[in-house]
Write a protein that holds these residues in place. Structure first.
Motif, PDB file in Angstrom:
ATOM      1  N   ARG A  97     -11.970   9.396   4.490  1.00  0.00           N
ATOM      2  CA  ARG A  97     -11.432   8.053   3.427  1.00  0.00           C
ATOM      3  C   ARG A  97      -9.974   8.834   3.006  1.00  0.00           C
ATOM      4  O   ARG A  97      -8.845   8.283   2.905  1.00  0.00           O
ATOM      5  CB  ARG A  97     -11.955   8.071   2.389  1.00  0.00           C
ATOM      6  N   ASN A  98      -9.863  10.224   3.280  1.00  0.00           N
ATOM      7  CA  ASN A  98      -8.816  10.526   2.329  1.00  0.00           C
ATOM      8  C   ASN A  98      -7.884  11.114   3.861  1.00  0.00           C
ATOM      9  O   ASN A  98      -6.663  11.649   3.582  1.00  0.00           O
ATOM     10  CB  ASN A  98      -9.395  11.673   1.004  1.00  0.00           C
ATOM     11  N   ILE A  99      -8.870  11.573   4.678  1.00  0.00           N
ATOM     12  CA  ILE A  99      -7.810  12.478   5.585  1.00  0.00           C
ATOM     13  C   ILE A  99      -6.280  11.317   6.187  1.00  0.00           C
ATOM     14  O   ILE A  99      -5.623  11.506   6.485  1.00  0.00           O
ATOM     15  CB  ILE A  99      -8.872  12.392   6.927  1.00  0.00           C
ATOM     16  N   THR A 100      -6.508   9.851   5.869  1.00  0.00           N
ATOM     17  CA  THR A 100      -5.793   9.582   6.642  1.00  0.00           C
ATOM     18  C   THR A 100      -4.696   9.306   5.184  1.00  0.00           C
ATOM     19  O   THR A 100      -3.540   8.676   5.597  1.00  0.00           O
ATOM     20  CB  THR A 100      -5.975   7.416   6.073  1.00  0.00           C
ATOM     21  N   ILE A 103      -0.919  10.079   7.144  1.00  0.00           N
ATOM     22  CA  ILE A 103      -0.362   9.372   7.211  1.00  0.00           C
ATOM     23  C   ILE A 103       0.311   7.995   5.740  1.00  0.00           C
ATOM     24  O   ILE A 103       0.597   7.051   5.935  1.00  0.00           O
ATOM     25  CB  ILE A 103      -0.215   8.147   8.302  1.00  0.00           C
ATOM     26  N   TRP A 104       0.644   9.038   4.699  1.00  0.00           N
ATOM     27  CA  TRP A 104       0.506   8.273   3.305  1.00  0.00           C
ATOM     28  C   TRP A 104       1.673   7.487   3.248  1.00  0.00           C
ATOM     29  O   TRP A 104       1.209   6.360   2.422  1.00  0.00           O
ATOM     30  CB  TRP A 104       1.272   9.706   2.041  1.00  0.00           C
ATOM     31  N   GLU A 107      -0.228   4.177   4.515  1.00  0.00           N
ATOM     32  CA  GLU A 107      -1.254   4.073   3.339  1.00  0.00           C
ATOM     33  C   GLU A 107      -0.779   3.687   1.950  1.00  0.00           C
ATOM     34  O   GLU A 107      -1.285   2.518   1.578  1.00  0.00           O
ATOM     35  CB  GLU A 107      -2.038   4.854   2.779  1.00  0.00           C
ATOM     36  N   ARG A 117      -6.162   0.300   1.087  1.00  0.00           N
ATOM     37  CA  ARG A 117      -5.915   1.697   1.457  1.00  0.00           C
ATOM     38  C   ARG A 117      -6.395   1.484   3.002  1.00  0.00           C
ATOM     39  O   ARG A 117      -7.915   1.149   3.270  1.00  0.00           O
ATOM     40  CB  ARG A 117      -6.224   3.141   1.369  1.00  0.00           C
ATOM     41  N   LEU A 118      -5.909   2.424   4.297  1.00  0.00           N
ATOM     42  CA  LEU A 118      -6.882   2.191   5.246  1.00  0.00           C
ATOM     43  C   LEU A 118      -8.025   3.111   5.207  1.00  0.00           C
ATOM     44  O   LEU A 118      -8.814   2.484   5.749  1.00  0.00           O
ATOM     45  CB  LEU A 118      -5.404   3.176   6.492  1.00  0.00           C
ATOM     46  N   GLY A 119      -7.619   3.817   4.701  1.00  0.00           N
ATOM     47  CA  GLY A 119      -9.268   5.312   4.575  1.00  0.00           C
ATOM     48  C   GLY A 119     -10.759   3.979   4.223  1.00  0.00           C
ATOM     49  O   GLY A 119     -11.671   4.201   4.738  1.00  0.00           O
ATOM     50  N   ILE A 122     -11.907   2.044   6.656  1.00  0.00           N
ATOM     51  CA  ILE A 122     -11.954   3.027   7.980  1.00  0.00           C
ATOM     52  C   ILE A 122     -14.053   3.550   7.682  1.00  0.00           C
ATOM     53  O   ILE A 122     -14.456   3.405   8.028  1.00  0.00           O
ATOM     54  CB  ILE A 122     -11.348   3.677   8.433  1.00  0.00           C
TER      55      ILE A 122
END
Length: 132
Positions: A97-100, A103-104, A107, A117-119, A122
């Motif tokens: 979740r936090n790897i995204t 691309i903050w 996000e 968020r995108l995370g 996912i």
């Protein structure tokens, strides 16, 4: 939806990590800048890459304790697994979740528009108000 709390937590986390990162970086390179020698002229660059790696690892695991970062704790929200709303996603999901966050800007835009968020999309998680 807790959009304003999520945005506030997002900003708090970024500010805290920026300040923390700056202080740690200055501590690491202090000697190289103020006592330059031929032996440590490349040291700031070597330390910079190590520093970036460590900060990213910390950032990727920022929600690992009960699904709450410092920002989330301050605004009273927590991450939950949509498949089991009584549980926090496992550590691997929280990491993914936090790897995204790499691309903050994207996000942040998705968070402002959708409230998630995108995370979250996912790993199938969401954020709720934490009752304490």
């Amino acid at each position: 939806m807790y959009r304003s709390q999520r945005i506030a937590a997002f900003l708090i986390d970024h500010i805290i990590f920026s300040i923390f990162s700056g202080i740690i970086f200055l501590i690491l390179i202090w000697d190289s800048f103020f006592s330059p020698t031929d032996n440590n002229m490349n040291k700031p660059f070597e330390l910079f890459y190590l520093f970036i790696g460590l900060i990213l690892i910390l950032y990727f695991f920022k929600d690992i304790v009960q699904g709450r970062s410092i920002g989330k704790r301050l605004v009273g929200i927590s991450i939950i697994d949509k498949a089991n709303i009584n549980k926090v996603p496992n550590r691997f999901k929280l990491f993914v979740r936090n790897i995204t966050i790499l691309i903050w800007p994207i996000e942040a835009i998705i968070l402002v528009i959708t409230g998630n968020r995108l995370g979250d999309y996912i790993v199938n998680s969401t954020v709720i108000k934490k009752s304490e």
